[in-house]
Design a protein around this motif. Structure first.
Motif, short mmCIF file in Angstrom:
data_model
loop_
_atom_site.label_atom_id
_atom_site.label_comp_id
_atom_site.label_asym_id
_atom_site.label_seq_id
_atom_site.Cartn_x
_atom_site.Cartn_y
_atom_site.Cartn_z
N UNK B 469 11.29 57.71 18.14
CA UNK B 469 10.46 58.83 18.59
C UNK B 469 9.93 58.58 20.00
N UNK B 470 10.82 58.36 20.94
CA UNK B 470 10.35 58.02 22.29
C UNK B 470 9.54 59.15 22.94
N UNK B 471 9.72 60.35 22.44
CA UNK B 471 8.99 61.45 23.06
C UNK B 471 7.49 61.35 22.87
N UNK B 472 7.07 60.63 21.83
CA UNK B 472 5.63 60.38 21.68
C UNK B 472 5.10 59.71 22.94
N UNK B 473 5.97 58.97 23.59
CA UNK B 473 5.56 58.25 24.79
C UNK B 473 5.93 59.04 26.04
N UNK B 474 7.16 59.52 26.03
CA UNK B 474 7.63 60.21 27.24
C UNK B 474 6.77 61.43 27.57
N UNK B 475 6.29 62.12 26.55
CA UNK B 475 5.54 63.33 26.88
C UNK B 475 4.27 63.00 27.66
N UNK B 476 3.74 61.79 27.48
CA UNK B 476 2.56 61.41 28.25
C UNK B 476 2.95 60.76 29.58
N UNK B 477 4.11 60.12 29.58
CA UNK B 477 4.52 59.44 30.81
C UNK B 477 5.05 60.45 31.84
N UNK B 478 5.85 61.39 31.36
CA UNK B 478 6.59 62.26 32.27
C UNK B 478 5.77 62.94 33.36
N UNK B 479 4.65 63.62 33.00
CA UNK B 479 3.97 64.38 34.07
C UNK B 479 3.56 63.49 35.24
N UNK B 480 2.98 62.32 34.92
CA UNK B 480 2.54 61.45 36.01
C UNK B 480 3.73 60.99 36.84
N UNK B 481 4.83 60.68 36.16
CA UNK B 481 6.00 60.20 36.87
C UNK B 481 6.58 61.29 37.76
N UNK B 482 6.61 62.50 37.20
CA UNK B 482 7.19 63.57 37.99
C UNK B 482 6.34 63.86 39.23
N UNK B 483 5.02 63.82 39.06
CA UNK B 483 4.15 64.00 40.22
C UNK B 483 4.45 62.93 41.26
N UNK B 484 4.52 61.70 40.79
CA UNK B 484 4.71 60.58 41.71
C UNK B 484 6.06 60.69 42.42
#
Lengths: 660, 500, 102
Positions: B469-484
């Motif tokens: 269930x990596x999306x439990x993590x990716x959903x929180x990681x993605x926005x910050x990463x995309x901004x960066x």
């Protein structure tokens, strides 16, 4: 409809795996022996009902996608945990769980001498394999397929190395059997073989992974339906590269040239494993993958040619090695490589349904042969050298007769399952190129010869090792019944795909037609290949003659004139030596890759890491320490020197201010 | 709901220090009590960090749980903390691994337990501080503060060459961070007298200066990661460190380097990135292949795992500099994965070492028979480290490679080849430890006890949770990463356009 | 009565300072070296006081108090070290105590 719950086919073996893995040791082998095969049987039932559900649907709708959850989504990348149930995948589910179930049952008997803990572990791994294989075949995108692809590799690794204690020391008696110590066969080292299988497979997976990356960068998705739908608009060069990369993975997994080297060694695993993983199912994953990706391969004629060539060359190559092997399981292993070559020949020339047909019949008869060989090993205390056998047909009639049926099917004896599927491939190959056909036919001759060579040496004649012969006994019913069922399938499996010229439908091609419908002239109609009926009858007859010729030659050499093979071996010593040493490919790989790799590793560790990098750093540190020691001599320890220095300093400062 | 009013992060930072003080005040002889208090503190910190995950708003860009207070008002330096998707899981990883590390040293540490536990707790605060600091000087303070407890842990409770290892570790890291301090001061002066990260992000720094500052920061982080050829402190430190030290070192300390790139070096100096990214990527690739090869030649299990860290961290750096959302998100997740997998491997090596007092592969063999639970755990952890699908390592490596493939096919191909090598060296380790005939020296080897299983179990659970269930993590990681990533790539594009 | 000129004080102070400095540099007995240091300090004190009178400023005199306090402390510490040294090495010769050299 149960097809919406196709995930149950995975869930049952998964439950069995967790149950046996966590509790199996405590609950005893009775429970383990029920849970292991039972869950696989349930999965088979699920597959069966799913197949019925598919039949109830109109042909163009026979592809059901079941999304379980959204697995990975990063940026524009999405991959779902979603399954695809269509005729192709359901066929594979049925083969995997059907043959898998019989092999599970057989294992109850075969593994009876193991400790409770190992017994539970064996069934845990076996269930894990079923789960992984079902993920592979049911995946609806390349990523999930890759997941199954890697997982079956791990199962293979764990199961080949199942008897991991054996082998370092051939004299080390490790296996307790009926209270006596049994020496280990010296040529098998399960732990190293497992490792080799995993690493060689990873080399193939390297290509597969790159193929997956390229698919995503090209198509923006890994989903089968979307990729295949968009494939015609993609530049053909890209498709060729993609398919070639994927084929590298198939070469590794399905043990084709040049990555076949792990499969013969994989015979170090328990025989049910060889039957299930290294003959019937896992090694055919590559064929399944090509068939699944037929929309891409059909667009890449170059790749298809490569596939066909690799297939037919491997088929011939492995068959020649099988001629001289003396280890019963290795004969079968090389024949598996050879038969996989046929399947690749089929999918390479565009006969995807024929490839799947041969995959299915091969699963029946090769599983049968391995299990029968296992039955022999079980009776003889793990002896698998055919030179020590002989005359076993009186002692083990059921094993013998089932082995005969399997051998007939493998040799392509007329009207057995192998005859029909192999002939179909040869006919397709003939249509594509008579050269490929000729090579395939030559392989068929060798196949008949080496198969019956093993059979005659092992089962006919008189006992060569009287002690072993006296020890031999027929295996229990739990082992022979699966043999008998598989023998039935091997014998009559051909009715799945009778040639069109007999005036009946090709049942399997009809079943698979919806999955291959996008290819013109493929599927049910495909069997109407462009050959005239007369030519087709001719080819059929020629295959029959070739198969019989191979069997006859084996009889002539090993029963009628048993002295000949030794004479021949002496006369053609160099050829014989080349074959016995498997064309020295293993040694070549050691020389080219393994040894330089190890040497490079040692050089990096000692030459670069210890000597160069740490040398520079420690040298720098030493330089500083020495500089400090040198400067430290100024510190004489005499106070008056320090005081003098101070006064001199004061004088200098004062002088500076005065003279400024 | 963002808890602006509830100082969660400050409490989280203060809790281990309070625990350390409490431990220091306890009587020396009551070792069980000392361990109990230390472990309770770690568990409390772990529990306290959980709301960070559950209350974290995936949709919100920028930092959350922010707290700002004047620290040195005269110099306009503030105590500014907060987390975003990049640091969130590193904070959680730190609290988890700290608890694991303390529990793993229950019987391994017999001397000066009090000091040991106090240092472990101080270590936790320092590491947490690194990941939550949003002020450059605050970051620097925590960065250096994390160095001292670890050097002491290695130097006091380590193996035979512990002093050498501790000094090597200290000097390498100091050499890097000294440059970082200089760069920080320059940045502070140039950026208008502020060291506050969000403010600095919007300030204009000339490109030529960015190059120098990036170089200074990058060097400090490269030592910590560690990148080839600055990695030789790592095997030395790992081999000599006590088990818990290795877990923390591999699990968290190395991440500080990779985190530094993501948090500071890339967003602050985007103009310098195109100049350095190829070089750092190549070093990362060398690390992947070279680390794997050297690992293959090791006789000592611990140094084998240490070199595998060099290879694995190479993947993370490679992903970081690919600057595609997939690769960077994968790198962030892979930091967590590597912490769990390698932490687990070190833990298991520690289990063996505690029983047999040797880490040489040749002293083992066939022990799966004697220690089935250990063997199963070791195989699972090794497979997780190899990147088996269904487990954590796969998701991270796959997304990194996928994202890298988009920008550079050759890099991705070499790195993918590194996975083949990873299988080679770890399976050799499994083969020589667990398989083969039983080495007679190990006939009395006992299996893992309940405590050791309890330490391993959460890690193994996470292997599968992240894998499935990596999306439990990716959903929180993605926005910050995309901004960066979009910031970095956009600024770069603007700079390139203005150059033309 | 004419006052003594300030320059005389300064001259005396300089002579005292040089005697003290010579003592520190040339003597090897720690006790005498300490006394020489005291003499140098008192020479400085004399300068302070002379100039204080010359400039009609109290700062110099305050400084002298400061120096006397420091001197007292220094003597206390110095003598303590001296006694310890004597106890440990049975010597008061500085050249026998050179273990701190590089």
């Amino acid at each position: 409809m149960i097809i919406q719950s196709i995930w149950l086919a995975i869930a049952f073996p998964l439950a069995g795996l967790l149950f046996n893995g966590l509790l199996g040791r405590r609950l005893g082998r009775g429970v383990v022996g029920i849970v292991g095969p039972g869950t696989v049987a349930l999965a088979f039932v699920v597959g069966l009902f799913a197949g019925l559900d598919l039949l109830a649907l109109p042909a163009q709708d026979r592809a059901i996608v079941v999304t379980l959850w959204n697995w990975i989504s990063v940026g524009s990348f999405r991959a779902g945990m979603s399954l695809l149930a269509d005729p192709l995948s359901v066929l594979m589910v049925l083969v995997v769980t059907g043959v898998g179930f019989l092999i599970h049952v057989y294992s109850i008997g075969y593994m009876e001498h193991e400790e409770d803990r190992l017994y539970a572990r064996f069934f845990t791994f076996l269930n894990l394999f079923i789960v992984s294989m079902l993920i592979l075949v049911l995946a609806d995108n390349y990523l999930l397929m890759y997941v199954g692809w890697e997982l079956v590799g791990v199962c293979s690794y764990l199961l080949i190395g199942f008897w991991f204690r054996r082998g370092d020391d051939p004299q080390d008696p490790v296996r307790l059997k009926d209270g006596e110590l049994v020496p280990v066969p010296a040529n098998l080292n399960p732990a190293d073989s497992g490792k080799k299988a995993f690493i060689v497979n990873r080399v193939g997976d390297f290509g597969f992974a790159l193929g997956v990356f390229l698919i995503w960068t090209t198509f923006g998705t890994l989903n089968f339906a979307d990729v295949f739908g968009a494939a015609p608009e993609i530049a053909s060069g890209t498709v060729t590269v993609i398919t070639l990369l994927l084929f590298v993975g198939a070469v590794g997994k399905s043990a084709q040239l040049p990555l076949y080297v792990w499969l013969p060694d994989a015979m170090a695993g328990p025989t049910p494993v060889s039957a299930l993983i290294h003959a019937a199912t896992m090694v055919t994953a590559g064929v399944y993958m090509v068939a699944r990706s037929h929309a891409l391969y059909a667009l890449a004629p170059t790749t298809s040619l490569v596939v066909a060539l690799v297939g037919v060359i491997t088929a011939l190559y492995a068959a020649t090695i099988a001629l001289v092997q003396t280890d019963l399981k290795r004969v079968l292993a090389y024949s598996t490589i050879s038969q996989l070559g046929y399947m690749f020949l089929a999918v390479g020339v565009g006969a995807y349904a024929s490839g799947m047909f041969h995959l299915t019949t091969h699963a029946f008869f090769k599983a049968l042969l391995f299990l029968a060989a296992g039955s022999v090993m079980h009776a003889l205390g793990d002896v698998i050298d055919i030179r020590r056998m002989g005359g076993l047909r009186q002692k083990m009639p059921r094993t013998y007769w089932t082995f005969v049926i399997g051998a007939l099917a493998l040799a392509g004896f007329p009207l057995t399952s192998g005859f029909f599927s192999k002939d179909e491939i040869l006919a397709k190959a003939f249509e594509f190129s008579p050269i490929l056909w000729a090579l395939g036919l030559l392989t068929a001759l060798l196949t008949g010869f080496y198969t019956f060579r093993a059979l005659f040496v092992a089962f006919w004649g008189s006992a060569r090792d009287q002690e072993l012969f006296d020890h031999a006994h027929e295996s229990p019913g739990v082992m022979t019944w699966p043999l008998i069922l598989l023998a039935g399938l091997a014998l009559f499996g051909g009715i799945l795909g009778l040639p069109q010229i007999l005036g009946v439908d090709h049942a399997l091609a009809g079943w698979l037609h919806p999955a291959f419908a996008d290819l013109e002239g493929e599927g049910a109609e495909a069997i109407h290949h462009g050959l005239s009926a007369g030519l087709e009858w001719g080819l059929l007859g020629l295959s029959s003659v070739i198969a019989l010729l191979g069997i006859g030659l084996a009889y002539w050499f090993y029963v009628a004139n048993p002295g000949w093979p030794a004479d021949l071996a002496v006369r053609f010593k160099s050829v014989f030596k080349l074959l016995v040493n498997k064309y020295y490919v293993d040694d070549l790989y050691d020389l080219l890759f393994v040894d330089p790799g190890k040497a490079l590793a040692r050089f990096c560790a000692q030459g670069i890491d210890n000597a160069a990098i740490d040398g520079i750093i420690d040298g720098g540190a030493r330089l500083i320490v020495q500089g400090g020691a040198w400067l430290g001599r100024l510190q004489t320890g005499f106070i008056r020197h320090y005081a003098l220095a101070m006064f001199l300093g004061v004088i200098v400062v004062v002088a500076y201010f005065f003279l400024r | 709901m963002n808890s602006m009013d509830f100082p969660l992060l400050s409490l989280l930072l203060a809790l281990p220090v309070a625990g350390a003080i409490l431990v220091a005040l306890l009587p020396r002889e009551r070792t069980e009590l000392v361990k109990g208090v230390a472990f309770a503190t770690c568990v409390a910190a772990l529990v306290l960090s959980l709301p960070l995950y559950f209350n974290f708003q995936p949709g919100v860009t920028g930092f959350q749980f922010e707290e700002v207070t004047d620290w040195i008002p005269g110099l306009n330096i503030s105590y500014h903390v907060g987390v975003d998707g990049i640091s969130l899981f590193l904070v959680l990883l730190t609290t988890l691994l700290s608890a694991v590390a303390v529990l793993s040293s229950w019987t391994a540490i017999t001397e000066q337990v009090k000091e040991y536990m106090a240092l472990m707790l101080l270590m936790e605060t320092a590491m947490l501080g690194v990941f939550v600091s949003l002020d450059l000087f605050l970051f620097y303070v925590f960065w250096e503060a994390s160095l001292i407890p670890m050097a002491l842990l290695i130097g006091r409770w380590g193996g035979t060459r512990r002093i050498y290892a501790a000094i090597k570790f200290f000097l390498f890291t100091m050499a890097g961070s000294a440059l970082m301090l200089v760069a920080t001061i320059v940045l502070y002066l140039w950026g208008g007298g502020t060291s506050d990260l969000p403010k600095l992000l919007s300030s204009q720094i000339p490109a030529w200066l960015q190059v120098w500052l990036f170089a200074a920061f990058a060097l400090a982080f490269a030592v910590k990661v560690p990148l080839f050829p600055l990695h030789t402190w790592l095997p030395a430190a790992h081999v000599e460190a006590p088990t818990a030290g290795s877990i923390i070192l591999a699990g968290v300390l190395l991440k500080m380097g990779a985190y530094g790139y993501l948090r500071f070096a890339l967003p602050l100096f985007p103009d310098a990135v195109p100049l350095f990214a190829p070089w750092l990527s190549i070093l990362a690739l060398i690390g992947i292949v070279y680390g794997a090869l050297v690992a293959l030649a090791q006789e000592d299990v611990k140094s084998l795992v240490a070199y595998s860290s060099v290879a694995h961290m190479g993947f993370i750096v490679l992903g970081t500099f690919a600057l595609t959302p997939q690769a960077v998100s994968g790198a962030v997740l892979q930091m967590v994965n590597h912490g769990l997998s390698t932490g687990g491997l070190f833990l298991l090596v520690g289990v063996l070492y505690e029983r047999r007092h040797t880490r040489l592969l040749k002293d083992y063999g066939g022990i799966w028979v004697k220690a089935p639970i250990f063997g199963s755990f070791f195989i699972i952890t090794a497979l997780s480290s190899v990147g088996l699908p269904g487990m954590n390592g796969f998701v991270g490596e796959f997304t990194i490679l996928l994202g890298t493939f988009r920008v550079n096919v050759v890099y991705a191909a070499i790195a993918t080849f590194g996975i083949v090598l990873a299988a080679w060296y770890l399976l050799v380790a499994v083969r020589r430890l667990l398989f083969g005939p039983l080495n007679p020296a190990n006939t009395d080897l006992s299996d893992m006890n309940a405590r050791e299983i309890a330490v391993m179990l959460p890690l193994v659970v996470f292997f599968f949770v992240i894998g499935l269930f990596p999306n439990l993590f990716f959903q929180k990681i993605n926005p910050a990463v995309e901004t960066m990533t979009s910031q970095v790539t956009q600024t770069r594009a603007v700079a390139e356009m203005s150059n033309e | 009565m004419t006052a003594v000129p300030t320059s005389w004080f300064l001259l005396l102070s300089a002579i005292l300072f040089v005697i003290g400095a010579g003592g520190v540099l040339l003597r090897r007995n720690v006790l005498i070296m300490l006394m020489s240091v005291e003499m140098m300090m008192n020479a400085v004190n004399l300068t302070f006081i002379a100039l204080s009178r010359h400039l009609s400023s109290l700062t110099g005199q305050i400084f002298v108090f400061m120096v006397m306090a420091v001197a007292a402390v220094e003597v206390a510490v110095g003598l303590a070290i001296l006694i310890e040294l004597n106890r440990l090495r049975a010597t008061t010769d500085v050249d026998d105590v050179s273990s701190l050299k590089g």
